[in-house]
Design a protein around this motif. Sequence first.
Motif, PDB file in Angstrom:
ATOM      1  N   ARG A 188       0.743  -1.244  -0.065  1.00 43.04           N
ATOM      2  CA  ARG A 188       0.116   0.093   0.004  1.00 43.04           C
ATOM      3  C   ARG A 188       0.865   1.173   0.035  1.00 43.04           C
ATOM      4  N   ARG A 191       2.398   1.769  -3.394  1.00 37.87           N
ATOM      5  CA  ARG A 191       1.137   2.136  -4.329  1.00 37.87           C
ATOM      6  C   ARG A 191       0.900   3.708  -4.134  1.00 37.87           C
ATOM      7  N   THR A 192       1.001   4.091  -2.891  1.00 35.00           N
ATOM      8  CA  THR A 192       0.613   5.312  -2.741  1.00 35.00           C
ATOM      9  C   THR A 192       1.959   6.286  -3.309  1.00 35.00           C
ATOM     10  N   GLU A 195       1.426   6.508  -6.925  1.00 32.98           N
ATOM     11  CA  GLU A 195       0.280   7.601  -7.656  1.00 32.98           C
ATOM     12  C   GLU A 195       0.778   8.947  -7.410  1.00 32.98           C
ATOM     13  N   ALA A 196       1.565   9.135  -6.353  1.00 36.38           N
ATOM     14  CA  ALA A 196       2.001  10.495  -6.098  1.00 36.38           C
ATOM     15  C   ALA A 196       3.108  10.936  -7.270  1.00 36.38           C
TER      16      ALA A 196
END
Length: 407
Positions: A188, A191-192, A195-196
Amino acid sequence: MTIAPERPRLRPPAGRPEPAGPERRRATGAVRASDVYAVLGAAAAALALTWLLFARLLPFSGTVGFVLVAYALFLGLYALLVSFDEDGPAVRDRVAGVVVRTLGLVLLAVLVFVVAFTLWEGRKALVHLNFFTEDMSLAGPLEPLDVGGVLHAVVGTLEQVGIALVLTVPAGVVCAVFLNEVPGPFARLVRTIVEAMTALPSIVAGLFIYATVVLALGMERSGLAAALALSVMMLPIIIRASDVVIRLVPGTLREASYAMGASRWRTVRHVVLPTARSGLTTAVILGTARGVGETSPVLLTAGFTAELNALPTSGAQVSLPLATFELVKSPEPNMIARGFGTAAVLMLLVLLLFVLARVAGGRGPGQLTKRQERRRAAASRADAARIAAAAGPGGARIRPATPRSTP
């Protein structure tokens, strides 16, 4: 034989006329003549009313304002004409359909305009063969178009994008597989971060590579440094798109593979990745589109040169976007024509790369090439021979199952 009694017909309530016959069904995908008349009538009335407002009644002017007012009047008049034959939901559906089609036509028109304008402005340079076979080392600002070309920029773009793809495609696919197959808090977090990073400005990627690789590690400004900067930009795009594609693989395929006794990574290699091959190709195309047209990271990390440099590890190296940026800044018409010609070559190169990527990975799950079919048949024959040899001369022979006929 018993005859069922006839069901009584339900009569409409008192005061309502009885329908004359069964209601006719209408094909929703068909276009009626009234639909065409409504569009044409609303368009003609909107143009007439807009001209009346701009030319006679109100002190309005300007092409953009004329188009916006005419389109607003067209939507209102079209909704009014459709409401004569349809009810409220159908009217809203028709208006929404017109808006969506209009936006699609506008985007298509903008794309066609950009491509046509670039080709038209660069037509004077594109007709010369030397434009594709020479560099700009002998071409000054006042030289005619039959001297100089963009060979050095084409070579630089191919090398930089090629190195970036070699670095980002394996890393991006492996990271996407990790995010899907190994869930947990660390996944997680990754993935964060990915995405950033998809919204990372290109100048920041160039500054990062310039500060860490060029200044801190002492590497000279070169095509390799530019490829590293492009990799920083392309990697999150490939990871994010590949992650979404791998999520779409049905879980039943994984369960069937596990039921056959396959391990997790064998399932990923032989089931998940082949199923998502077409989507992974699209992810690579999106990442390439993000990096192939960047200028600022290449300018910071590779510098600028007018000579051909086919060695990406040393010396300044230019790319097609950077060459376009430098050429169109010149006030000389010939240099501007070379700049638009360079942009046209960039578009053609990107189109060629996309076509090759689609041909290489555009096959659906289970579709094999002729060579793969021959290899699969040879492997099947080898397996059959091995099983027959293991059975021995006195063993039971394994025959293919034949379907039984049903009585």
